[in-house]
Motif scaffolding. Sequence first.
Motif, short mmCIF file in Angstrom:
data_model
loop_
_atom_site.label_atom_id
_atom_site.label_comp_id
_atom_site.label_asym_id
_atom_site.label_seq_id
_atom_site.Cartn_x
_atom_site.Cartn_y
_atom_site.Cartn_z
N UNK A 208 -25.68 -21.71 3.91
CA UNK A 208 -25.24 -21.37 2.55
C UNK A 208 -25.94 -22.19 1.48
N UNK A 209 -26.81 -23.13 1.88
CA UNK A 209 -27.57 -23.91 0.91
C UNK A 209 -26.87 -25.16 0.44
N UNK A 210 -25.86 -25.61 1.16
CA UNK A 210 -25.17 -26.87 0.84
C UNK A 210 -26.19 -27.99 1.02
N UNK A 211 -26.43 -28.84 0.03
CA UNK A 211 -27.42 -29.91 0.18
C UNK A 211 -27.02 -30.90 1.28
N UNK A 212 -28.01 -31.35 2.04
CA UNK A 212 -27.75 -32.31 3.11
C UNK A 212 -27.18 -33.61 2.54
N UNK A 213 -26.34 -34.25 3.31
CA UNK A 213 -25.67 -35.51 2.97
C UNK A 213 -24.69 -35.37 1.80
N UNK A 214 -24.20 -34.16 1.56
CA UNK A 214 -23.19 -33.94 0.53
C UNK A 214 -21.82 -34.10 1.15
N UNK A 215 -21.00 -35.01 0.63
CA UNK A 215 -19.65 -35.14 1.19
C UNK A 215 -18.78 -33.95 0.80
N UNK A 216 -17.93 -33.54 1.72
CA UNK A 216 -16.95 -32.49 1.45
C UNK A 216 -15.63 -33.19 1.22
N UNK A 217 -15.11 -33.11 -0.01
CA UNK A 217 -13.92 -33.87 -0.39
C UNK A 217 -12.64 -33.34 0.24
N UNK A 218 -12.48 -32.01 0.25
CA UNK A 218 -11.27 -31.39 0.80
C UNK A 218 -11.59 -29.91 1.04
N UNK A 219 -10.58 -29.15 1.50
CA UNK A 219 -10.83 -27.74 1.82
C UNK A 219 -11.11 -26.91 0.58
N UNK A 220 -10.57 -27.31 -0.57
CA UNK A 220 -10.90 -26.60 -1.81
C UNK A 220 -12.38 -26.80 -2.14
N UNK A 221 -12.88 -28.02 -1.96
CA UNK A 221 -14.30 -28.32 -2.19
C UNK A 221 -15.15 -27.48 -1.24
N UNK A 222 -14.74 -27.42 0.02
CA UNK A 222 -15.43 -26.60 1.04
C UNK A 222 -15.54 -25.16 0.54
N UNK A 223 -14.41 -24.57 0.17
CA UNK A 223 -14.39 -23.16 -0.26
C UNK A 223 -15.19 -22.96 -1.55
N UNK A 224 -15.01 -23.85 -2.52
CA UNK A 224 -15.72 -23.70 -3.80
C UNK A 224 -17.22 -23.72 -3.64
N UNK A 225 -17.71 -24.44 -2.64
CA UNK A 225 -19.15 -24.53 -2.43
C UNK A 225 -19.71 -23.47 -1.48
N UNK A 226 -18.83 -22.67 -0.88
CA UNK A 226 -19.30 -21.65 0.06
C UNK A 226 -19.02 -20.21 -0.39
#
Length: 175
Positions: free
Chosen positions: A93-111
């Motif tokens: 999905x193009x998530x930059x490498x070494x990007x921390x995922x803060x929580x499941x909302x962050x996960x969904x917002x970025x995908x």
Amino acid sequence: MALFTTNYKDLNDRDSLIPEGIYECIIDATGPDVTPGGTEYIKVNLRIRKDLDKALPDTNGKQHNRIVFVNIWKRKKTGKYDPSDLNFIMKAAGYPENTPVEDWDDWANNLVGKPVKVKVDIDESEYQGKTIKRNQVWASSFRATDFPLQGSKANADPFKEKGDTTEISDSDLPF
């Protein structure tokens, strides 16, 4: 004048499985969920892209707008998700490498809204003496799209500040 006319000729086609193949999809929804028995998993709903009918007539062109479900299960031994499963999805999905995922909302917002390419299989399993067929997409089959979205960036916020802090006074307004 009627609002619409019923037409049942294609109903059987929509109940069938998505044929095996490589499909370009959009991540429609994702997040944690739990089965009625209490088993935790991450659901990922993929919608087959409808903008690629001409580019991919034999796959997307015939199955566009259908949804295939992906479930990422916690490992029984560790009680945790396999990081490689999550990383396959994020990388595609193009998530930059070494990007921390803060929580499941962050996960969904970025995908959600991101294009990906996946391999859809048909899985057969036995359940209570019956053979059940269903579509299966493995996390390891996620790849970057061959057809980036055109126009505005996926999930772009048109109201996000862009550094322009021009102020408008009341006298500049026509009302």
